[in-house]
Scaffold this motif. Structure first.
Motif, short mmCIF file in Angstrom:
data_model
loop_
_atom_site.label_atom_id
_atom_site.label_comp_id
_atom_site.label_asym_id
_atom_site.label_seq_id
_atom_site.Cartn_x
_atom_site.Cartn_y
_atom_site.Cartn_z
N ASN A 2 -14.92 40.06 42.77
CA ASN A 2 -13.65 39.59 43.31
C ASN A 2 -12.76 40.78 43.61
OD1 ASN A 2 -13.70 36.50 42.95
ND2 ASN A 2 -14.38 37.24 40.96
N ILE A 3 -12.14 40.77 44.80
CA ILE A 3 -11.29 41.88 45.23
C ILE A 3 -9.92 41.34 45.62
CG2 ILE A 3 -10.95 43.68 46.98
CD1 ILE A 3 -14.01 43.94 47.11
N GLU A 4 -8.87 42.04 45.19
CA GLU A 4 -7.52 41.67 45.59
C GLU A 4 -6.77 42.92 46.02
OE1 GLU A 4 -3.83 38.88 43.95
OE2 GLU A 4 -5.50 39.41 42.61
N MET A 5 -6.27 42.90 47.25
CA MET A 5 -5.47 44.01 47.78
C MET A 5 -4.04 43.50 47.98
SD MET A 5 -8.23 45.52 50.57
CE MET A 5 -7.54 47.19 50.62
N LYS A 6 -3.07 44.17 47.36
CA LYS A 6 -1.69 43.69 47.37
C LYS A 6 -0.75 44.72 47.99
CE LYS A 6 -2.14 41.12 42.98
NZ LYS A 6 -1.61 41.02 41.59
N ASN A 7 0.03 44.27 48.97
CA ASN A 7 1.13 45.07 49.54
C ASN A 7 0.67 46.47 49.96
OD1 ASN A 7 3.86 45.40 50.32
ND2 ASN A 7 4.31 46.50 48.43
N ILE A 8 -0.44 46.51 50.73
CA ILE A 8 -1.01 47.80 51.14
C ILE A 8 -0.23 48.37 52.34
CG2 ILE A 8 -3.08 48.99 51.96
CD1 ILE A 8 -3.36 47.93 49.11
N HIS A 9 0.19 49.62 52.21
CA HIS A 9 0.89 50.35 53.27
C HIS A 9 0.08 51.59 53.65
CE1 HIS A 9 5.00 48.41 53.14
NE2 HIS A 9 4.44 47.92 52.05
N LYS A 10 0.09 51.92 54.94
CA LYS A 10 -0.58 53.14 55.40
C LYS A 10 0.03 53.62 56.71
CE LYS A 10 -3.59 56.49 55.52
NZ LYS A 10 -3.51 57.57 54.53
N ALA A 11 0.35 54.91 56.77
CA ALA A 11 0.84 55.52 58.01
C ALA A 11 0.04 56.78 58.28
CB ALA A 11 2.32 55.85 57.88
N LEU A 51 -12.35 55.71 52.41
CA LEU A 51 -12.32 56.64 53.55
C LEU A 51 -10.90 57.13 53.79
CD1 LEU A 51 -14.08 57.93 55.76
CD2 LEU A 51 -13.47 56.03 57.25
N HIS A 52 -9.92 56.24 53.62
CA HIS A 52 -8.51 56.61 53.68
C HIS A 52 -7.86 56.27 52.35
CE1 HIS A 52 -9.07 57.21 57.89
NE2 HIS A 52 -9.02 55.94 58.25
N SER A 53 -6.81 57.01 52.01
CA SER A 53 -6.03 56.67 50.81
C SER A 53 -4.84 55.81 51.23
CB SER A 53 -5.54 57.94 50.12
OG SER A 53 -4.72 58.69 51.01
N ARG A 54 -4.44 54.88 50.36
CA ARG A 54 -3.27 54.05 50.65
C ARG A 54 -2.01 54.86 50.38
NH1 ARG A 54 -3.94 54.35 45.70
NH2 ARG A 54 -2.50 53.57 44.11
N ASP A 55 -0.92 54.52 51.06
CA ASP A 55 0.37 55.14 50.77
C ASP A 55 1.10 54.37 49.68
OD1 ASP A 55 -0.10 56.96 52.78
OD2 ASP A 55 0.95 55.80 54.31
N GLU A 56 0.80 53.07 49.61
CA GLU A 56 1.48 52.19 48.66
C GLU A 56 0.63 50.94 48.49
OE1 GLU A 56 5.69 49.73 48.61
OE2 GLU A 56 5.57 51.55 49.84
N GLY A 57 0.74 50.28 47.34
CA GLY A 57 0.02 49.03 47.11
C GLY A 57 -1.00 49.15 46.00
N THR A 58 -1.64 48.02 45.70
CA THR A 58 -2.55 47.91 44.55
C THR A 58 -3.87 47.28 44.98
OG1 THR A 58 -0.61 47.53 43.15
CG2 THR A 58 -2.75 47.05 42.18
N ILE A 59 -4.98 47.80 44.45
CA ILE A 59 -6.30 47.22 44.67
C ILE A 59 -6.90 46.86 43.32
CG2 ILE A 59 -8.62 47.54 45.62
CD1 ILE A 59 -7.45 49.65 47.51
N LEU A 60 -7.25 45.58 43.15
CA LEU A 60 -7.89 45.10 41.93
C LEU A 60 -9.31 44.66 42.24
CD1 LEU A 60 -4.99 42.83 40.57
CD2 LEU A 60 -5.53 45.15 39.84
N ILE A 61 -10.27 45.16 41.47
CA ILE A 61 -11.66 44.72 41.59
C ILE A 61 -12.07 44.11 40.26
CG2 ILE A 61 -14.05 45.45 41.98
CD1 ILE A 61 -13.04 47.58 43.86
N ASP A 62 -12.39 42.82 40.31
CA ASP A 62 -12.67 42.04 39.09
C ASP A 62 -11.56 42.23 38.06
OD1 ASP A 62 -15.01 40.94 40.07
OD2 ASP A 62 -16.26 42.59 39.35
N GLY A 63 -10.31 42.21 38.56
CA GLY A 63 -9.14 42.28 37.69
C GLY A 63 -8.73 43.66 37.25
#
Length: 493
Positions: A2-11, A51-63
């Motif tokens: 299970n994957i959850e990506m929250k409020n991801i920002h990238k410039a 491949l890219h890093s996020r500027d902001e936000g959270t990634i959860l994998i299996d919680g």
């Protein structure tokens, strides 16, 4: 997984690509990710796989909060990414491509060729693929290369597979087989992120859909709870009343006539003509010889026999520059390797075949060049930070628009379009179709090669069907059906 990506920002510099994207993936589901070209779909997945890093936000994998430093790390954790732009090493064998970086060795450290071949054959059987393992990958068709990439991902025993436009170069039969594999993977608990612009596929294979627009998440819904028009409206921010614009052709004189052309091992005794203001489509299964015919007409490949006539005059085409001099443009199916110079800017790519039109006495008028590029960028609604942006930094669909723009610029009398909407979103597809109508209204003769039967039926005035290097039939617009075309494409009458 299970994957959850929250409020991801990238410039990237001043270009804000993602501005607060939410996306989640459940175990054993096929989740469609849709949006116009440039909406940020591939960037989001590139952030997930490191491949890219996020500027902001959270990634959860299996919680658990999890971030990867590179795609190899993600793959080791069970996340594989099949990219739209294929990562094939053309001078290496098919077998080498399948195992690059993952070679199997004996206890003495030598390559275990037998074991590698057995595993490769097993995956190819699973996909109903027959490609010689020791053949150079560069000799394979784009469709075959796509199947190699899919087989490579399946061999990693991934828990999550991201598929970016996986069917764009596949035949109907190959697509059916891929869907069977996806269904089997789903039953095994494998999760699929399915990025595609083909709406029919989304509704046939996916469980949920997330729509992105301008770097944001617009909505996520279960497939049974939405429909085609709703998805399109969310993608483009407006309603599209018709997928294909109406055509009112009034063909003029014969512009291009091809007489009995042959190329040994590719196609044989091909004859056809195209009139001013007409769209003639070439349909058929992958490997039937459609692209090879077009490449030979344009001078990319050698003709063994036959004649080419333009406006009643027999001409000789030995290389592409000869074709261009006679007013023939060619938008190749392989935009990455043949359509663009990826490190060149948008401006340089557009200007390349058109330098003569804004140069005088060996000097280029920068003002004329800028006007030319700005006009085409606006006309084709190419999304780019500036005309100096490198072509490789554009989305796939916007790269395709740059390829189209550069050939429109030469003012062709004949324009060959090989898979013109591959990897292009539904809104941009309609823009390309409208542009085709405008060009034919101005008297341009268009030849379109397409593997999408709805597109062939929706945009063609005549359809020529190719089977094993020969034209097996011609169908006019009024009498064309998918069944009729597929019958001819498989050698039936």
């Amino acid at each position: 997984m299970n994957i959850e990506m929250k409020n991801i920002h990238k410039a990237f510099g001043t270009n804000r690509v993602l501005t607060g994207v939410d996306f989640d993936l459940r175990e054993g589901e096929v989740h469609a990710l849709m949006g116009e070209n440039g909406a940020g779909k591939s960037t989001l997945m590139n952030i997930l796989t490191g491949l890219h890093s996020r500027d902001e936000g959270t990634i959860l994998i299996d919680g658990q909060e999890t971030y990867f430093d590179n795609p190899k790390e993600a793959e080791e954790k069970g996340i594989a990414f099949i990219h739209q732009e294929l990562n094939i090493w053309p001078e290496m064998t098919v077998l080498d491509n399948l195992f690059i970086g993952k070679e199997m060795t004996s206890k003495f450290g030598l390559l275990n060729m037998k074991q590698m071949k057995e595993l490769a054959k097993e995956q190819f059987r699973r996909l109903s693929v027959t490609i010689p393992l020791m053949q150079e990958a560069g000799e394979c068709s784009v469709g075959q290369q796509q199947m190699i990439e899919i087989a490579k991902a399946l061999m990693t025993h991934a828990k999550v597979i991201i598929m970016d436009e996986p069917t764009s170069a596949l035949t109907e039969r190959e697509i059916e087989k891929l869907f069977e594999v996806i269904q089997a993977l789903r039953k095994e608990g494998v999760s699929i992120v399915y990025i595609s612009h083909r709406m029919e596929e989304i509704f046939a294979i996916c469980d949920r859909i997330t729509v992105m627009r301008d770097g944001r998440t617009v909505d996520t819904k279960a497939i049974p709870d939405t429909h085609f028009n709703e998805v399109v409206k969310k993608m483009v921010g407006r309603e599209l009343t018709e997928r294909y614009p109406e055509r009112h052709p009034s063909p003029g004189e014969v512009v291009l006539e091809v007489k009995n052309i042959s190329s040994k091992g590719r196609f044989e005794d091909v004859s056809f003509s195209v009139r001013a203001g007409e769209i003639v489509s070439f349909s058929g299964l992958m490997g039937a010889g459609r692209t090879e015919i077009m490449r030979a007409i344009f001078g990319l490949d050698k003709l063994d026999s036959g004649e080419i006539w333009v406006r009643g005059k027999k001409i000789t085409i030995k290389k592409p520059v000869d074709a261009v001099k006679h007013g023939i443009g060619f938008i190749t199916e392989d935009r990455k390797d043949e359509g663009l110079v990826l490190d060149f800017s948008v401006r340089e790519n557009m200007a390349l075949p058109n330098l003569f039109s804004f140069s005088s006495k060996g000097f280029i008028s920068e003002k004329k060049e800028k006007e030319f590029v700005d006009t085409l960028t606006k006309r084709l609604m190419i999304k780019t930070h500036s005309s100096e942006t490198a072509a490789r930094n554009l989305s796939g669909g916007n790269q395709q628009k740059v390829v189209i723009a550069k050939w429109i610029g030469i003012g062709p009398s004949v324009l060959i379009l090989d898979e013109p909407t591959r990897g292009v979103d539904v809104g941009a597809k309609r823009e390309i179709y409208q542009l085709m109508n405008e060009l034919t209204d101005r008297g341009v003769a268009i030849i379109m090669v397409s593997s999408e039967l709805p597109e062939v039926l929706g945009m063609s005035d005549r359809i020529l069907v190719v089977h094993e290097g020969k034209i097996t039939g011609e169908v006019d617009r009024e009498h064309a059906t998918q069944e009729h075309i597929m019958t001819l494409a498989t050698g039936g009458q």
